[in-house]
Every structure is written in structure tokens, then in C-alpha cells.
Design a protein around this motif. Structure first.
Motif, PDB file in Angstrom:
ATOM      1  N   LYS A 162      30.228  50.493  27.333  1.00  9.76           N
ATOM      2  CA  LYS A 162      30.920  49.293  27.793  1.00  9.76           C
ATOM      3  C   LYS A 162      30.971  48.261  26.684  1.00  9.76           C
ATOM      4  CE  LYS A 162      30.645  45.546  31.190  1.00  9.76           C
ATOM      5  NZ  LYS A 162      29.917  44.998  32.359  1.00  9.76           N
ATOM      6  N   THR A 202      34.300  46.796  24.639  1.00  9.09           N
ATOM      7  CA  THR A 202      34.633  45.372  24.737  1.00  9.09           C
ATOM      8  C   THR A 202      34.313  44.681  23.408  1.00  9.09           C
ATOM      9  OG1 THR A 202      32.465  45.020  25.803  1.00  9.09           O
ATOM     10  CG2 THR A 202      34.384  45.246  27.238  1.00  9.09           C
ATOM     11  N   ASP A 207      36.781  44.333  20.059  1.00 13.09           N
ATOM     12  CA  ASP A 207      37.111  43.013  19.506  1.00 13.09           C
ATOM     13  C   ASP A 207      36.723  42.919  18.030  1.00 13.09           C
ATOM     14  OD1 ASP A 207      38.030  42.350  22.003  1.00 13.09           O
ATOM     15  OD2 ASP A 207      36.287  41.131  22.548  1.00 13.09           O
ATOM     16  N   GLU A 259      36.496  48.459  33.904  1.00 12.63           N
ATOM     17  CA  GLU A 259      36.762  47.135  33.339  1.00 12.63           C
ATOM     18  C   GLU A 259      36.754  47.180  31.817  1.00 12.63           C
ATOM     19  OE1 GLU A 259      33.746  44.781  35.154  1.00 12.63           O
ATOM     20  OE2 GLU A 259      34.995  44.227  36.883  1.00 12.63           O
ATOM     21  N   SER A 260      35.817  47.937  31.250  1.00  8.26           N
ATOM     22  CA  SER A 260      35.746  48.004  29.791  1.00  8.26           C
ATOM     23  C   SER A 260      36.929  48.771  29.214  1.00  8.26           C
ATOM     24  CB  SER A 260      34.419  48.634  29.351  1.00  8.26           C
ATOM     25  OG  SER A 260      34.315  49.977  29.770  1.00  8.26           O
ATOM     26  N   ARG A 274      39.868  48.856  30.583  1.00  4.28           N
ATOM     27  CA  ARG A 274      40.991  47.934  30.710  1.00  4.28           C
ATOM     28  C   ARG A 274      40.985  46.902  29.584  1.00  4.28           C
ATOM     29  NH1 ARG A 274      42.984  45.118  36.356  1.00  4.28           N
ATOM     30  NH2 ARG A 274      44.553  43.724  35.477  1.00  4.28           N
ATOM     31  N   HIS A 275      39.794  46.447  29.199  1.00  6.55           N
ATOM     32  CA  HIS A 275      39.692  45.504  28.089  1.00  6.55           C
ATOM     33  C   HIS A 275      40.215  46.134  26.804  1.00  6.55           C
ATOM     34  CE1 HIS A 275      37.897  42.205  25.682  1.00  6.55           C
ATOM     35  NE2 HIS A 275      37.768  43.167  24.783  1.00  6.55           N
ATOM     36  N   THR A 276      39.777  47.366  26.516  1.00  5.62           N
ATOM     37  CA  THR A 276      40.239  48.059  25.317  1.00  5.62           C
ATOM     38  C   THR A 276      41.750  48.165  25.304  1.00  5.62           C
ATOM     39  OG1 THR A 276      38.211  49.358  25.090  1.00  5.62           O
ATOM     40  CG2 THR A 276      40.182  50.238  24.034  1.00  5.62           C
ATOM     41  N   ALA A 316      43.525  44.707  24.810  1.00  6.49           N
ATOM     42  CA  ALA A 316      43.367  44.173  23.456  1.00  6.49           C
ATOM     43  C   ALA A 316      44.202  44.956  22.448  1.00  6.49           C
ATOM     44  CB  ALA A 316      41.892  44.195  23.054  1.00  6.49           C
TER      45      ALA A 316
END
Length: 308
Positions: free
Chosen positions: A96, A100, A104, A155-156, A158-160, A163
Motif C-alpha cells: 500500500k 501511494t 508519488d 484504494e492504493s 486507485r491512487h497509483t 497519479a
């Protein structure tokens, strides 16, 4: 091109790196410790130790490599354990963070180094019923409410994806890996009767051989693809169909059957959901836009080939 593969010592990275080298690309590949540096050098890459959770480590590694393309393959997951570890938060914790914080850090380093393109690992295993699974094209973003993956994992992912898409890159939703380096634990669990059938085995999974996953990634790099792509084989299949077949291929007894209510107590909701509610994925977009042709279009022959 100069290609920077973050997480090059992982099971997919070890197939992707020599493929990139064979195509004439200059490859820098990372690992988290010195123990795998020689492995990466043997694959033809410039090998670098990098901590994906340390922004300064990532920035220094990317700056030194001066890549044209960055490939994000960083995770802390082993091969699929069919839900056996899904209940433990620690199983996902570092992955995770890599999906995330690590994403970043990598994107910031790429931007600072003037990198023009990023390709990142995502996951198709959590496609859920409300999403239509393999019947519908890729959706942006991933539907958290229908995903069969653990919430924190979804969720992680989806973040990847968000971004990388914002940076104009590509997110590759790989199916369940199999092949050298990914099938050994599956075979062991089946032989030890630790890979049970949950409920009616009605969840549909999409598989992908590591060789095909690597070739799709190569095409995404060379074509500078943008957007989300499902990287799966041609035949989504219910657990009740592929699991006994996999057991037969590895010479194991047929898997034990566990009712969903008992599996929920022993392994948690995630394992039950994945084994009974998953919907698989469709690879039409990757084929059409990347010109991708599978060497292993079906897990049926693929399992035999991988486990021969």
C-alpha cells in the motif's frame, strides 16, 4: 531508449528486464538490497539499490539513470496465496505504501529528471460484480465499492492509477500471475491441501502468464501508451473450473471444499469474495491499441506449459 524499471528484481521484472535489453533498450533496474544486484546484472541491466519509500533514494536513482521511460513495478507482495494471507493487514501494508508514497516519489523524481513517460503496475484481480468485470471495458477510476480486493489494497491501486494517468502515463491491470517464479507457491499450497475451494467456486478470475505480461509492458513502453489497460488472457474462468485443473496439473489431490461461512471465519471476507464474486477482465483494449498478441492465450495450456 533508456528505461528505468523500479522493482526490477520482482517476478515480473525478471522477465521484463531481459526482454527490454533484447529489444536494444538501455535498462536500469532497482532492487531493495544488495543481494539481488548480481541477478539484475546477469539479466543485462545496470543494477541499483533503491528504497521506494525514501524520496531522496528514488530521486538519486532516477537522476543518475537519466531515463526516457520509468516503469513502476514496486510491490511487497509475494505470488498469489488464494486469499490465505488476505486477512492480515501486514500483508498489504508495505505494498500500500509503495503504491501511494512510492508512486508519488517515483513520479516526482521522473518529473524532476524530465522523464516523458511512465508505465505502472496495477491489478485486475479486484474487478467486482457492479463493474461488470470482463464484460465491460476498463473504467477509470477503479470502482472501490464493487471491488473484491481488500479496501486498503483497492484504494492504493486507485491512487497509483490516478497519479499515473494525471502524469499522462499508462496503468496496466495485470491478471493473476503464473509462470516461472509465480507458480511454485501455488503448486506447493495445492500439494499441501492449503488451497481450498470456497463455496461453489463461482468467482471468475483472469490469469496472465508472466511472459505475456512482460510483452504487454514492453509494448506499453515502446508505444508510450496512455490510459488503463487490462493485461489478462483470453479466458476468464470460475474458480470451480480452474482450481481443480491446476491441482491436476501439479499432481495434487482435488482441493478440499470449504463452505463460505466457515471460510469467512478462517480467512475473512476478502478470501470469500474473491473466490465467489470476482468477475474477471477483458483484454480487447490492450490487443487493439497495443498490438498485443498472447503466447499463452488460455490458462488451460498455460498451466501445463508452466508446470511441465
Amino acid at each position: 531508449m533508456r528505461v528505468f524499471v523500479a522493482g526490477g528484481s520482482g517476478v515480473l521484472g525478471q522477465v521484463l528486464v531481459p526482454l527490454l535489453v533484447e529489444r536494444g533498450h538501455e535498462v536500469t533496474a532497482t532492487t531493495t538490497g544488495a543481494a539481488k544486484l548480481d541477478l539484475l546484472r546477469g539479466l543485462g541491466a545496470e543494477a541499483v539499490v533503491m528504497d521506494g519509500l525514501d524520496a531522496s533514494s528514488v530521486r538519486a536513482a532516477v537522476a543518475a539513470a537519466r531515463p526516457d521511460v520509468v516503469v513502476h513495478q514496486m510491490t511487497a507482495l509475494g505470488v498469489t496465496h488464494a486469499g490465505t494471507n488476505m486477512r492480515a493487514a501486514r500483508y498489504f501494508r508495505n505494498t500500500k505504501r509503495l503504491r501511494t508514497e512510492g508512486t508519488d516519489h517515483l513520479l516526482a523524481a521522473a518529473d524532476a529528471a524530465g522523464v516523458s513517460h511512465v508505465v505502472a503496475q496495477s491489478n485486475a484481480g479486484g474487478n467486482g460484480p457492479a463493474e461488470g468485470g470482463w464484460r465491460t471495458p476498463e473504467r477509470e477510476p477503479l470502482d472501490l465499492e464493487s471491488s473484491t480486493a481488500p479496501r486498503e489494497a483497492a484504494e492504493s491501486i486507485r491512487h497509483t492509477e490516478a497519479a499515473v494517468l494525471a502524469a499522462g502515463g499508462a496503468a496496466l491491470r495485470y491478471g493473476w500471475f503464473y509462470g516461472p517464479g509465480a507458480s511454485e507457491d501455488q503448486a506447493r499450497l495445492l500439494r499441501e491441501r492449503k488451497f481450498p475451494m470456497i463455496g461453489g467456486g463461482t468467482g471468475v478470475w483472469s490469469w496472465i502468464h508472466l511472459e505475456d505480461a512482460a510483452r504487454a509492458t514492453l509494448l506499453a513502453v515502446e508505444s508510450r501508451a496512455r490510459g488503463v489497460y487490462n493485461i489478462v488472457d483470453d479466458e476468464p474462468a470460475p474458480v470451480g473450473e480452474w482450481l481443480p485443473y491446476l491441482a491436476e496439473c501439479v499432481g495434487a489431490k482435488p482441493p478440499m471444499r470449504i463452505p463460505a461461512w466457515l471460510a469467512r471465519m478462517l480467512a475473512g471476507d476478502v478470501a470469500v469474495s474473491m473466490m465467489t464474486r470476482g468477475q474477471g477482465s477483458n483484454n480487447a483494449k490492450a490487443k487493439a491499441e497495443l498490438g498485443w498478441e498472447l503466447v499463452h492465450p488460455s490458462w488451460r495450456q498455460g498451466f501445463k506449459d508452466a508446470l511441465a
